[in-house]
Design an enzyme around this catalytic site. Structure first.
Site, PDB file in Angstrom:
ATOM      1  N   SER A  69      15.808  46.968  54.308  1.00 23.15           N
ATOM      2  CA  SER A  69      14.932  46.283  55.262  1.00 23.15           C
ATOM      3  C   SER A  69      13.855  47.249  55.761  1.00 23.15           C
ATOM      4  O   SER A  69      12.667  46.896  55.830  1.00 23.15           O
ATOM      5  CB  SER A  69      15.777  45.744  56.421  1.00 23.15           C
ATOM      6  OG  SER A  69      14.976  45.017  57.307  1.00 23.15           O
TER       7      SER A  69
ATOM      8  N   GLY B 187      18.800  44.146  63.258  1.00 21.47           N
ATOM      9  CA  GLY B 187      18.996  42.831  63.885  1.00 21.47           C
ATOM     10  C   GLY B 187      18.381  42.736  65.268  1.00 21.47           C
ATOM     11  O   GLY B 187      18.683  41.810  66.023  1.00 21.47           O
TER      12      GLY B 187
ATOM     13  N   ARG C  41      24.060  47.167  61.490  1.00 21.81           N
ATOM     14  CA  ARG C  41      24.008  46.434  60.226  1.00 21.81           C
ATOM     15  C   ARG C  41      24.448  47.396  59.134  1.00 21.81           C
ATOM     16  O   ARG C  41      24.261  48.618  59.283  1.00 21.81           O
ATOM     17  CB  ARG C  41      22.553  45.999  59.995  1.00 21.81           C
ATOM     18  CG  ARG C  41      22.339  45.109  58.818  1.00 21.81           C
ATOM     19  CD  ARG C  41      20.868  44.731  58.726  1.00 21.81           C
ATOM     20  NE  ARG C  41      20.674  43.652  57.780  1.00 21.81           N
ATOM     21  CZ  ARG C  41      19.500  43.156  57.443  1.00 21.81           C
ATOM     22  NH1 ARG C  41      18.388  43.657  57.988  1.00 21.81           N
ATOM     23  NH2 ARG C  41      19.393  42.177  56.580  1.00 21.81           N
TER      24      ARG C  41
ATOM     25  N   ARG D  50      11.788  38.719  57.181  1.00 25.13           N
ATOM     26  CA  ARG D  50      11.587  38.850  55.732  1.00 25.13           C
ATOM     27  C   ARG D  50      12.538  37.907  55.016  1.00 25.13           C
ATOM     28  O   ARG D  50      12.164  36.835  54.588  1.00 25.13           O
ATOM     29  CB  ARG D  50      11.793  40.320  55.309  1.00 25.13           C
ATOM     30  CG  ARG D  50      11.422  40.609  53.861  1.00 25.13           C
ATOM     31  CD  ARG D  50      11.691  42.054  53.493  1.00 25.13           C
ATOM     32  NE  ARG D  50      13.100  42.385  53.560  1.00 25.13           N
ATOM     33  CZ  ARG D  50      13.952  42.278  52.551  1.00 25.13           C
ATOM     34  NH1 ARG D  50      13.527  41.878  51.365  1.00 25.13           N
ATOM     35  NH2 ARG D  50      15.236  42.581  52.695  1.00 25.13           N
ATOM     36  N   LYS D  51      13.820  38.286  54.940  1.00 24.31           N
ATOM     37  CA  LYS D  51      14.771  37.479  54.193  1.00 24.31           C
ATOM     38  C   LYS D  51      15.962  37.080  55.063  1.00 24.31           C
ATOM     39  O   LYS D  51      16.515  35.996  54.906  1.00 24.31           O
ATOM     40  CB  LYS D  51      15.253  38.303  53.006  1.00 24.31           C
ATOM     41  CG  LYS D  51      15.476  37.538  51.744  1.00 24.31           C
ATOM     42  CD  LYS D  51      15.633  38.525  50.611  1.00 24.31           C
ATOM     43  CE  LYS D  51      15.745  37.839  49.285  1.00 24.31           C
ATOM     44  NZ  LYS D  51      15.972  38.839  48.224  1.00 24.31           N
ATOM     45  N   GLY D  52      16.381  38.008  55.908  1.00 23.42           N
ATOM     46  CA  GLY D  52      17.464  37.713  56.846  1.00 23.42           C
ATOM     47  C   GLY D  52      18.795  37.414  56.187  1.00 23.42           C
ATOM     48  O   GLY D  52      19.515  36.518  56.615  1.00 23.42           O
TER      49      GLY D  52
ATOM     50  N   HIS E 293      15.520  51.752  70.857  1.00 27.34           N
ATOM     51  CA  HIS E 293      16.099  52.366  69.653  1.00 27.34           C
ATOM     52  C   HIS E 293      16.567  53.795  69.970  1.00 27.34           C
ATOM     53  O   HIS E 293      16.978  54.520  69.071  1.00 27.34           O
ATOM     54  CB  HIS E 293      15.051  52.456  68.533  1.00 27.34           C
ATOM     55  CG  HIS E 293      14.689  51.140  67.900  1.00 27.34           C
ATOM     56  ND1 HIS E 293      15.600  50.150  67.628  1.00 27.34           N
ATOM     57  CD2 HIS E 293      13.493  50.669  67.434  1.00 27.34           C
ATOM     58  CE1 HIS E 293      14.974  49.122  67.050  1.00 27.34           C
ATOM     59  NE2 HIS E 293      13.706  49.407  66.925  1.00 27.34           N
TER      60      HIS E 293
ATOM     61  N   LYS F 121      15.774  47.874  62.272  1.00 30.44           N
ATOM     62  CA  LYS F 121      16.057  46.961  61.156  1.00 30.44           C
ATOM     63  C   LYS F 121      17.508  46.484  61.058  1.00 30.44           C
ATOM     64  O   LYS F 121      17.962  46.050  59.999  1.00 30.44           O
ATOM     65  CB  LYS F 121      15.643  47.550  59.779  1.00 30.44           C
ATOM     66  CG  LYS F 121      14.315  48.245  59.690  1.00 30.44           C
ATOM     67  CD  LYS F 121      13.216  47.669  60.513  1.00 30.44           C
ATOM     68  CE  LYS F 121      12.697  46.333  60.115  1.00 30.44           C
ATOM     69  NZ  LYS F 121      11.614  45.895  61.055  1.00 30.44           N
TER      70      LYS F 121
HETATM   71  P1  PAP Z   1      13.093  46.052  64.343  1.00 27.63           P
HETATM   72  O1  PAP Z   1      14.185  47.045  64.677  1.00 27.63           O
HETATM   73  O2  PAP Z   1      11.885  46.701  63.741  1.00 27.63           O
HETATM   74  O3  PAP Z   1      12.762  45.148  65.466  1.00 27.63           O
HETATM   75  P2  PAP Z   1      14.945  44.232  63.220  1.00 27.63           P
HETATM   76  O4  PAP Z   1      14.636  42.968  63.890  1.00 27.63           O
HETATM   77  O5  PAP Z   1      16.116  45.019  63.711  1.00 27.63           O
HETATM   78  O6  PAP Z   1      13.666  45.142  63.158  1.00 27.63           O
HETATM   79  O7  PAP Z   1      15.240  43.964  61.675  1.00 27.63           O
HETATM   80  C1  PAP Z   1      14.505  43.069  60.913  1.00 27.63           C
HETATM   81  C2  PAP Z   1      15.511  42.402  60.001  1.00 27.63           C
HETATM   82  O8  PAP Z   1      16.161  41.348  60.702  1.00 27.63           O
HETATM   83  C3  PAP Z   1      14.841  41.779  58.801  1.00 27.63           C
HETATM   84  O9  PAP Z   1      15.822  41.855  57.768  1.00 27.63           O
HETATM   85  P3  PAP Z   1      15.442  41.789  56.206  1.00 27.63           P
HETATM   86  O10 PAP Z   1      14.353  42.776  55.982  1.00 27.63           O
HETATM   87  O11 PAP Z   1      16.716  42.169  55.490  1.00 27.63           O
HETATM   88  O12 PAP Z   1      15.053  40.394  55.939  1.00 27.63           O
HETATM   89  C4  PAP Z   1      14.616  40.362  59.295  1.00 27.63           C
HETATM   90  O13 PAP Z   1      14.409  39.438  58.267  1.00 27.63           O
HETATM   91  C5  PAP Z   1      15.940  40.122  60.007  1.00 27.63           C
HETATM   92  N1  PAP Z   1      15.870  39.025  60.973  1.00 27.63           N
HETATM   93  C6  PAP Z   1      14.863  38.731  61.853  1.00 27.63           C
HETATM   94  N2  PAP Z   1      15.181  37.638  62.558  1.00 27.63           N
HETATM   95  C7  PAP Z   1      16.392  37.214  62.130  1.00 27.63           C
HETATM   96  C8  PAP Z   1      17.235  36.111  62.466  1.00 27.63           C
HETATM   97  N3  PAP Z   1      16.876  35.220  63.367  1.00 27.63           N
HETATM   98  N4  PAP Z   1      18.410  35.995  61.809  1.00 27.63           N
HETATM   99  C9  PAP Z   1      18.787  36.890  60.885  1.00 27.63           C
HETATM  100  N5  PAP Z   1      18.033  37.938  60.510  1.00 27.63           N
HETATM  101  C10 PAP Z   1      16.849  38.122  61.128  1.00 27.63           C
END
Ligand code: PAP
Length: 325
Positions: A164, A68, A156, A289-291, A134, A66
């Protein structure tokens, strides 16, 4: 208790019982070399340690969950596979979720349902392999250092990472139906009892390696990429030996930043889909989700923030890494 794991006829055998802790819903985590793993990822990690041989051209994206990962998968894919006349309408990231395009060692390649073994066939792989993980550096370090492969680590701030993760767990049925109370989640996060935790030790492991071997490990944060994505796309290109040059380079950077932005990627049909990913039993849209930076402020009360900040001060600031508050 000393714990050892060994492989026997392709089956992981635990030769003594691992320390076990309940975390979200009805899930258990198992302690292996000071980090907490769901059993399936622990088994896969063991397979990675025994079988994965990185080659010098490999690019490994490492991260705590979570922080990035999905974004960096898209960025790395775009940076490495760019071409002078890039047609973004035919970009593989339109028809493929970033997680389907770039497999993760322990969740896709070495788990028991491995579907993407062709990815590992170095012999037939003329292109750069981008692989994600990971697994903490404290565990994977010897494997990574057995080759000249490059590692990009993204992190992050701890509070947004936790929020997240908390949302992700709520959304995913694979973690079970029981609610994961936020108060409990904060405690567990602070005590390191989350998947691949402790978050703090995870981050510090890769950071230390970056300080030791900056040519090999690039350490970046979600917040700094958000703040100045062009600068970091350029920096990643340079680090990977595929620099952006001249005016055309500036245009390419701009296009990549725009294409990989949350706004663009989260609106692609595949990434909006609630279908289960072919790689994980999780809906594709649960990775978008929100990013945003700072979303924790909408969920954590002052006491929770103080609790997390206290650990951040001790673990990060106490070791000279002023980050996360
Ligand atoms: P993972 O380790 O399970 O693959 P990961 O991709 O690291 O998850 O984290 C997901 C977070 O990245 C989400 O954050 P949020 O819950 O605070 O919204 C997701 O929205 C965000 N995310 C995914 N794609 C992007 C992007 N292109 N730019 C910025 N944030 C992103």
């Amino acid at each position: 208790m000393e714990t050892t794991l060994e492989m026997k006829s392709n089956q992981l055998v635990m030769t003594s019982s691992l320390q076990r802790q309940k975390w979200c819903a009805n899930q258990f985590l198992y302690k292996f070399q000071n980090f907490w793993f769901p059993l399936t990822y622990l088994e896969a990690t063991q397979k990675v340690l025994e079988n994965f041989k990185p080659v010098p051209k490999d690019v490994i994206l490492a991260s705590f969950p979570k922080t990035g990962t999905t974004w960096l998968k898209a960025l790395l894919h775009s940076i490495i596979n760019r071409s002078p006349k890039q047609d973004y309408n035919n970009n593989p990231l339109i028809s493929n979720h970033p997680h389907d395009l770039i497999p993760s060692l322990e969740t896709n390649l070495y788990d028991y349902n491995t579907k993407k073994t062709e990815f590992l066939s170095v012999k037939n792989h003329k292109d750069v392999r981008i692989l994600a993980t990971h697994i903490p550096h404290q565990i994977l370090g010897d494997v990574l250092n057995s080759s000249e492969c490059k590692v990009v680590y993204v992190t992050r701030n701890p509070k947004d990472t936790l929020i997240s993760l908390w949302h992700f767990v709520q959304k995913s049925k694979s973690f079970g139906d029981d609610p994961w109370e936020l108060e409990v989640a904060v405690d567990q996060f602070c005590n390191g009892i989350v998947l691949f935790g402790s978050y703090y030790d995870h981050v510090l492991g890769y950071r230390q390696e970056c300080l030791k071997r900056p040519q090999k490990v690039l350490f970046v944060t979600y917040e700094e990429i958000k703040e100045n994505p062009e600068y970091y796309v350029r920096k990643i290109g340079e680090f990977l030996g595929c620099p952006f040059e001249g005016e055309n380079g500036d245009v390419e950077i701009e296009e990549i930043v725009k294409f990989c932005s949350f706004e663009n990627l989260s609106n692609q049909e595949m990434n909006k889909s609630s279908e289960l990913s072919s790689m994980f039993p999780l809906p594709y849209n649960s990775f978008f989700r929100k990013g945003e930076v700072g979303d924790h402020m909408n969920y954590l009360d002052d006491e929770m923030i103080e609790k997390i900040d206290g650990v951040t001060r001790e673990k990060f600031h106490g070791t000279g890494f002023v980050y996360g508050i």
